[in-house]
Design an enzyme around this catalytic site. Structure first.
Site, PDB file in Angstrom:
ATOM      1  N   ASP A   1       0.842  -1.193   0.000  1.00 11.48           N
ATOM      2  CA  ASP A   1       0.000   0.000   0.000  1.00 11.48           C
ATOM      3  C   ASP A   1       0.879   1.245   0.000  1.00 11.48           C
ATOM      4  OD1 ASP A   1      -2.565  -1.139  -0.019  1.00 11.48           O
ATOM      5  OD2 ASP A   1      -2.425  -1.608   2.107  1.00 11.48           O
TER       6      ASP A   1
ATOM      7  N   ASP B   1      -6.957  -4.686  -4.555  1.00  9.11           N
ATOM      8  CA  ASP B   1      -7.371  -4.288  -3.214  1.00  9.11           C
ATOM      9  C   ASP B   1      -7.996  -2.898  -3.191  1.00  9.11           C
ATOM     10  OD1 ASP B   1      -7.665  -4.392  -0.439  1.00  9.11           O
ATOM     11  OD2 ASP B   1      -5.721  -3.462  -0.099  1.00  9.11           O
TER      12      ASP B   1
ATOM     13  N   HIS C   1      -5.804   3.837  -3.099  1.00 13.65           N
ATOM     14  CA  HIS C   1      -7.043   3.279  -2.546  1.00 13.65           C
ATOM     15  C   HIS C   1      -7.133   3.249  -1.019  1.00 13.65           C
ATOM     16  CE1 HIS C   1      -4.628  -0.571  -2.966  1.00 13.65           C
ATOM     17  NE2 HIS C   1      -5.020  -0.639  -1.701  1.00 13.65           N
TER      18      HIS C   1
END
Length: 819
Positions: free
Chosen positions: A186, A305, A510
């Site tokens: 991430d 994701d 995201h």
């Protein structure tokens, strides 16, 4: 987020000649081993990476004394929270180094243990009805009988028994699993952007070491552009200077088709909230990067994701050279199980892409027997296709594959009773699926995630910043393009616009745009929006000065005038506010052509001025010849009619512009979720602080304002505005929000009956049901939209527009906007 450096001086005993020697390091903070000024191994206890292999067989010629450096970070794989994975960072959390040792690694014992693990898993998981279960069990029993742990000479015979089982082959019809190394990192989440740079280095250097020892290993990297993404504003060369040796090694393995860039976009963005133009730029910048760095563009869109997928994405993918899509997030659905794993996904224009969800429902598998069996059992498209993906490696916080994962899967490559497992690539997988695709089903429309509906609303300032900056960049590009087309010395600000776009695209990651990140990331994101606003305003001013220089020059004897620009592709007639000679704000009604300008000297007179009247009961009526409205003392809309029509838009006894407060206590994912049961806690906001009063008495504009108390300590002030000739009512709303675990919405019941409401999405619109007939319907109790949602029947409808919100719903006849 600080790091500590340890200098480690090693001296390997001469007696260890011929042995495999490891440097073992265990700490609850992530680490990186450096050797000869280069990163050589990532260390993450939670990612099962706690050793650096110094030599696989110590030779006399190898150095027996050496110096390493270990960079130890004050954060673990999932940040620095305390108590639960999604806890905020704890500034008082301590990180401990618990082990630093020089050890001999017994490879024979390790291999024996992996053999036994696979056999025992087969015995337990294949079931009593499967003879291979018993064969595995008895083989493991024989191995234990043969093996004397004090006598290594007995190990080969035990391993031969295991090899005999593993070498018994499958039939031709057996399912094939395409295993691809993976490491989802991430860009920002429970750690800030800058920590991600170190996470990438730790994870990727570990993958490089594995590739050196396992030439068959393939690794799909969907964030390889992160090295340039994160620091484009601070010069790509500066980034490359941090890990130039590692970056060169990665490029070598890309050329060997082991390190495989996938994704196609600049970052793994949110799949719902970015505008259509933003999504185009995500693909444009991503594909350009892959072309420049690796000599090719991506044919797979890789977005494992994010919190749902817009129905516009198939068209955008096809327009950007992508015809394949991989994700797995819909396996998180809270209500309905998605009916496919391999299918065609069709967008709102009919564009189709071949889509695959790994049936193991994860992007972080560990190569276990249980995962292989689940992949086959789960597969919803058995009979249509006989191949599927398995993504293995620690993810989210980085980590990636381990040697043990590879060694497990080597034993399962073609073993009777288990699916075939081959180390593969995304291209190999999709090429086989394309050949088998003739019988696949088609899913039309959005891929809606039945979870994390709160991310459409969480962190209001981030949502507002995204929408404003998308508009700013649009306007700068329109005006700059017109200035270039007009000729002259104006230079299109391409490099500056690219820098601003990349900042905006980065914030669309995201876990950033949805607001599901720590406070430190929110602060970084808001700074980036401030930078886009600041530089965007300057670029816009420069373009206007070049485009309209002559128009901006005051002429002798001319009256005071105002230049008004319209950057939208339709003519607009609106009331604007302008600064007069005495620096006072005055209103003017202007008409400006599509993508054009108008000089305002003498304002237009409206065909009918706005009339504002206060009634005896304290309510206020406003009309402008286009619409007529009535507001009660709490600012609620009791009547809304179009022109001379007798058609009333607000049902009898109902109030539009009704604020409502709900409890917001989700099951676990606090910043992500709002659960359906929150609807049972609705409380209308009725605490009046300041009743409705007229603020502008009419003419070109009429307005009235009021204030409410929300919950225990929050306040709301709203000005309701009606302009001359305007077919809509505006609500300027300011909320001072101090509530915890509460959810504020505004509701508009309308006198319209329709089984579907229409919502704006990227470059189009989508219809969703207004009823809850099925579980698929009520799972959409909270949905997302861009600038408008509409409820219409034949010949009549009402739309609700906004300039910075995304969460919405339309149930029955009530349009609701989540604030």
């Amino acid at each position: 987020w600080e790091t500590c450096w340890f200098k480690v001086e090693l001296s390997i005993p001469q007696a260890w000649a011929g042995r495999e020697v490891h440097f073992v390091w265990e700490s609850d903070g992530e680490g990186m081993v450096w050797r000869d000024a280069q990163p050589v191994q990532g260390l993450t206890k939670e990612g099962e990476k706690t050793s650096y292999i110094l030599t696989s067989s110590l030779k006399e010629s190898e150095p027996h004394s050496l110096t390493l450096y270990v960079e130890l970070a004050c954060n673990g794989l999932f940040g620095a929270g305390k108590g639960s994975m999604i806890a905020p960072p704890d500034p008082d959390r301590r990180f401990t180094l618990s082990k630093a040792e020089l050890v001999i690694f017994n490879r024979d014992v390790y291999e024996l243990l992996v053999d036994l693990e696979i056999l025992l898993d087969m015995a337990q998981l294949l079931g009593e009805e499967n003879q291979r279960s018993f064969q595995a069990l008895y083989t493991a029993n024989q191995m234990v009988n043969i093996c004397d742990v004090t006598d290594p000479s007995t190990f080969p015979a035990a391993r031969d028994l295991a090899a005999a089982i593993f070498s018994q082959r499958n039939g031709e019809s057996q399912h094939t699993i395409h295993a691809v190394g993976h490491c989802h990192i991430d860009s920002a989440w429970l750690w800030p952007y800058e920590e991600t740079i170190r996470k990438c280095a730790r994870s990727w250097v570990t993958v490089v070491r594995l590739m050196e020892r396992n030439p068959e290993l393939t690794f799909a990297c969907s964030q390889s552009r992160l090295i340039s993404v994160l620091w484009q504003a601070q010069q790509f060369e500066w980034v490359r200077s941090w890990y130039p040796g590692l970056y060169a090694q990665i490029q070598d393995f890309v050329a060997k088709e082991q390190f495989i860039p996938v994704g196609g976009t600049w970052v793994e963005m949110d799949g719902n909230l970015p505008s259509g133009e933003s999504m185009v730029r995500q693909f444009l910048q991503g594909q350009l990067f892959f072309q420049e760095q690796f000599g090719r563009i991506c044919s797979e869109f890789w977005l494992p994701d994010t919190f749902g997928y817009s129905a516009q994405l198939p068209q955008l993918m096809r327009g950007c050279g992508i015809r394949r899509f991989l994700t797995q997030k819909l396996s998180w659905n809270l209500v309905n199980t998605f009916p496919h794993h391999t299918f065609f996904w069709e967008g709102i224009d009919g564009s189709r892409v071949l889509t695959h969800f790994p049936p193991g429902d994860s992007y972080g598998m560990h190569g276990r027997v249980e995962e292989m069996l689940k992949t086959v059992k789960n597969n919803k498209d058995k009979g249509h296709v006989n191949h599927s993906a398995l993504l293995f490696g620690f993810g989210d916080g980085g980590g990636g594959p381990t040697q043990k994962m590879l060694d497990r899967m080597k034993r399962m490559s073609d073993t009777d009773g288990l699916p075939r497992v081959q180390i593969s690539t995304p291209n190999r997988l999709f090429s086989v699926l394309e050949k088998e695709s003739s019988q696949l089903c088609t899913w039309v429309g959005e891929l809606f995630l039945e979870l994390h509906n709160g991310t459409y609303t969480t962190q209001a300032q981030i949502k507002k910043g995204n929408r404003e900056c998308e508009r700013i960049l649009h306007d700068v590009e329109v005006l700059s393009t017109l200035a270039v087309a007009r000729g002259g010395a104006f230079q299109y600000p391409a490099s500056q616009l690219q820098r601003l776009w990349r900042l905006l695209l980065l914030n669309q990651f995201h876990d950033v745009l949805p607001g599901s990140c720590i406070q430190l990331v929110v602060e970084d994101a808001l700074q980036y929006y401030t930078e886009i606003r600041r530089v965007g305003a300057r670029l816009q001013e420069e373009a206007v000065q070049s485009l309209c220089r002559e128009l901006l020059q005051p002429k002798a004897g001319s009256t005071e005038s105002t230049l008004v620009l319209n950057t939208l592709p339709w003519e607009r007639t609106e009331v604007i506010s302008r600064t007069g000679p005495a620096r006072t704000e005055t209103l003017a009604l202007v008409t400006v052509p599509s993508m054009g300008y108008a000089i305002v000297r003498e304002p237009l007179l409206p065909p009918q001025p706005v009339a504002v009247r206060k009634q005896e009961d304290g309510s206020i009526a406003m009309e402008n010849g286009v619409i007529a409205v009535c507001l009660d003392m709490m600012g609620r809309l009791t009547s809304l009619r179009v022109g001379d029509s007798e058609r009333e838009s607000v049902p009898d006894g109902c109030y539009a512009n009704q604020f409502a407060l709900f409890d917001d206590v989700p099951l676990y994912w606090d910043a992500w979720d709002v659960m359906d049961y929150h609807l049972e806690t609705r409380k209308p906001v009725t605490m009046l602080l300041k009743p409705l009063e007229i603020t502008l008495a009419g003419g070109l504009r009429g307005s009235a304002s009021f204030s409410l108390q929300i919950g225990k300590s929050s306040t709301l002030t709203q000005e309701i505005i009606l302009d001359a000739t305007c077919p809509y009512l505006r609500f300027l709303t300011q909320v001072e929000w101090k509530e915890a675990h509460k959810f504020l919405k505004v509701e508009f019941p309308v006198q319209v009956r329709s089984t579907n409401a229409t919502y704006e999405i990227q470059f189009g619109h989508l219809q969703r049901p207004t009823h809850w007939n099925t579980s698929w319907d009520w799972a959409r109790f909270e949905v997302w939209a861009h600038k408008w949602l509409d409820l219409s029947e034949h010949g009549f409808g009402v739309a609700l527009l906004n300039d910075c919100k995304y969460g919405a719903s339309a149930h029955g006849n009530i349009l609701s906007l989540s604030l």
